[in-house]
Enzyme design. Structure first.
Site, PDB file in Angstrom:
ATOM      1  N   TRP A  62      77.441  94.267  31.765  1.00 12.23           N
ATOM      2  CA  TRP A  62      78.195  95.261  32.692  1.00 12.23           C
ATOM      3  C   TRP A  62      79.233  95.685  32.113  1.00 12.23           C
ATOM      4  CZ3 TRP A  62      82.993  95.793  34.393  1.00 12.23           C
ATOM      5  CH2 TRP A  62      83.352  96.554  35.366  1.00 12.23           C
TER       6      TRP A  62
ATOM      7  N   GLY B 134      73.936  95.099  38.214  1.00  6.44           N
ATOM      8  CA  GLY B 134      74.763  94.140  38.624  1.00  6.44           C
ATOM      9  C   GLY B 134      76.194  94.809  39.363  1.00  6.44           C
ATOM     10  N   ASP B 135      76.570  95.887  38.969  1.00  8.06           N
ATOM     11  CA  ASP B 135      77.801  96.444  39.512  1.00  8.06           C
ATOM     12  C   ASP B 135      77.684  96.414  41.028  1.00  8.06           C
ATOM     13  OD1 ASP B 135      79.928  98.350  38.722  1.00  8.06           O
ATOM     14  OD2 ASP B 135      78.896  99.333  40.502  1.00  8.06           O
ATOM     15  N   VAL B 136      78.662  95.796  41.570  1.00  7.31           N
ATOM     16  CA  VAL B 136      78.492  95.948  42.917  1.00  7.31           C
ATOM     17  C   VAL B 136      78.686  97.257  43.777  1.00  7.31           C
ATOM     18  CG1 VAL B 136      79.375  93.500  43.362  1.00  7.31           C
ATOM     19  CG2 VAL B 136      81.072  95.386  43.210  1.00  7.31           C
TER      20      VAL B 136
ATOM     21  N   LEU C 182      77.256 100.063  42.526  1.00  6.48           N
ATOM     22  CA  LEU C 182      76.246 100.508  42.414  1.00  6.48           C
ATOM     23  C   LEU C 182      75.123  99.817  43.474  1.00  6.48           C
ATOM     24  CD1 LEU C 182      73.890 101.991  40.853  1.00  6.48           C
ATOM     25  CD2 LEU C 182      73.878 100.318  39.171  1.00  6.48           C
TER      26      LEU C 182
END
Length: 315
Positions: A243, A262-264, A266
DNA sequence: AACCAGGCTGCGC
DNA sequence: GCGCAGCATGGT
């Protein structure tokens, strides 16, 4: 002097630079994103202008950008630019607002997408705002790991105010991001009182030491032949996972394939646009991004933009 | 007051 | 290689 240029001298003496706006470019949208409700300590937005301190030579230079018809106008508020530094500042700004890209093909792709076809209209002219300095981008992404953005901006501000060069102008203080050298000399105990966690402090100092000892820098990354090796050069350092590496590659090198998996933010945006139902549907996410080859990180950026509070959403 | 946040490391399989 | 617990700390 046979390369004497009256125009250039004029521009230099007036400390004024002009940059012609490309097609599909909205300074207003870009500033809106920069100012979207968080407290960033590395620039100041006011009355449709942005003011920022940077270091090109030995002295910091404070500049302000405003929009004027078909171009951006850059005013030097403090410090002096040498003749070679005028084009450097120009290039810096062009890179900051990613003004080289033609967004046409990206908008064509968005228009084919039922869930996203509103974006070319609603976010028209928004550019992927970059962080030219790789060290700053990495520090910022480490700071932002697993905490909410409000808190992340607070942590950044404490670091910058404690260790970054500051100048004052017209009642406001402007900062440079601290140099690797300064942060490399810190110990974990210096950062703990600022609410940095043990590991976050360790990671930051470690990265600073890697830069200070020249084990890592932007030029080195640019020289690597492919995306994977650039990514590995970053993830080799403690505290940099996929990330963080991809965030930096997205913001500093503006690489399209550097999706911050994995970016929340996104994932949340993919949910709200009904592109996924569960955050674990990685295959579905991969398939979705395949449709946007060459524009993946631009799409991520636009999805982040879509998360901003509706109250800020322009009509 | 529980749950979340622009994740990473280290471990066990 | 993959999954998962543990982490650390403020926001909402």
């Amino acid at each position: 002097m046979n390369n004497y240029s009256p125009l250039r001298t004029f521009v230099f003496m007036c400390a004024m630079i002009q940059i012609v706006k490309p097609a599909i470019f909205s300074f207003r949208e870009c500033l809106w994103f920069l100012d979207r409700g968080y407290d960033d300590c590395l620039f100041r937005i006011s009355d449709g202008t942005v003011t920022k301190l940077i270091q090109l030579g030995t002295e910091p230079v404070l500049f302000r950008i405003r929009e004027a018809g078909d171009h951006l106008q850059v005013e030097i508020l403090k410090g002096k630019l040498s003749e070679e530094q005028v084009p450097q500042l120009r290039d810096y700004i062009i890179e900051w607002f990613d003004m080289h890209q033609d967004l046409g093909p990206f908008y064509t792709l968005l228009q084919k997408d039922k869930m996203l076809q509103y974006m070319p209209k609603d976010f028209e002219g928004l550019r992927l705002i970059s962080i030219a300095d790789l060290f700053e981008a990495l520090c910022w992404s480490i700071i932002g790991q697993q905490i909410n953005l409000t808190f992340a901006y607070k942590l950044k501000r404490r670091l910058v105010e404690a260790y970054g060069t500051a100048i004052e102008h017209d009642g406001h203080v402007y900062h440079l991001f601290p140099s690797p050298h300064i942060l490399a000399s810190l110990s974990v105990e210096d950062l703990r009182p600022m609410q940095y966690s043990q590991s976050k402090a360790k990671y930051l100092i470690g990265i600073a030491q890697a830069f200070a000892s020249n084990q890592l820098n932007k030029e080195m990354l640019l020289a690597l032949p492919d995306f994977h090796s650039k990514q590995q050069a970053l993830t080799a350092h403690k505290g940099i996972g996929i990330w963080t590496a991809n965030y930096a590659l997205m913001k500093t090198l503006r690489l399209a394939e550097a999706i911050p998996y994995g970016d929340v933010g996104l994932l949340k945006a993919l949910e709200t646009h009904n592109i996924i139902k569960e955050r674990t549907e990685s295959e579905k996410i991969n398939r979705f991004f395949k449709k946007y080859k060459g524009w993946e990180t631009y799409l991520v950026f636009y999805l982040w933009r879509s998360l901003a509070a509706p109250a800020f959403h322009k009509k």
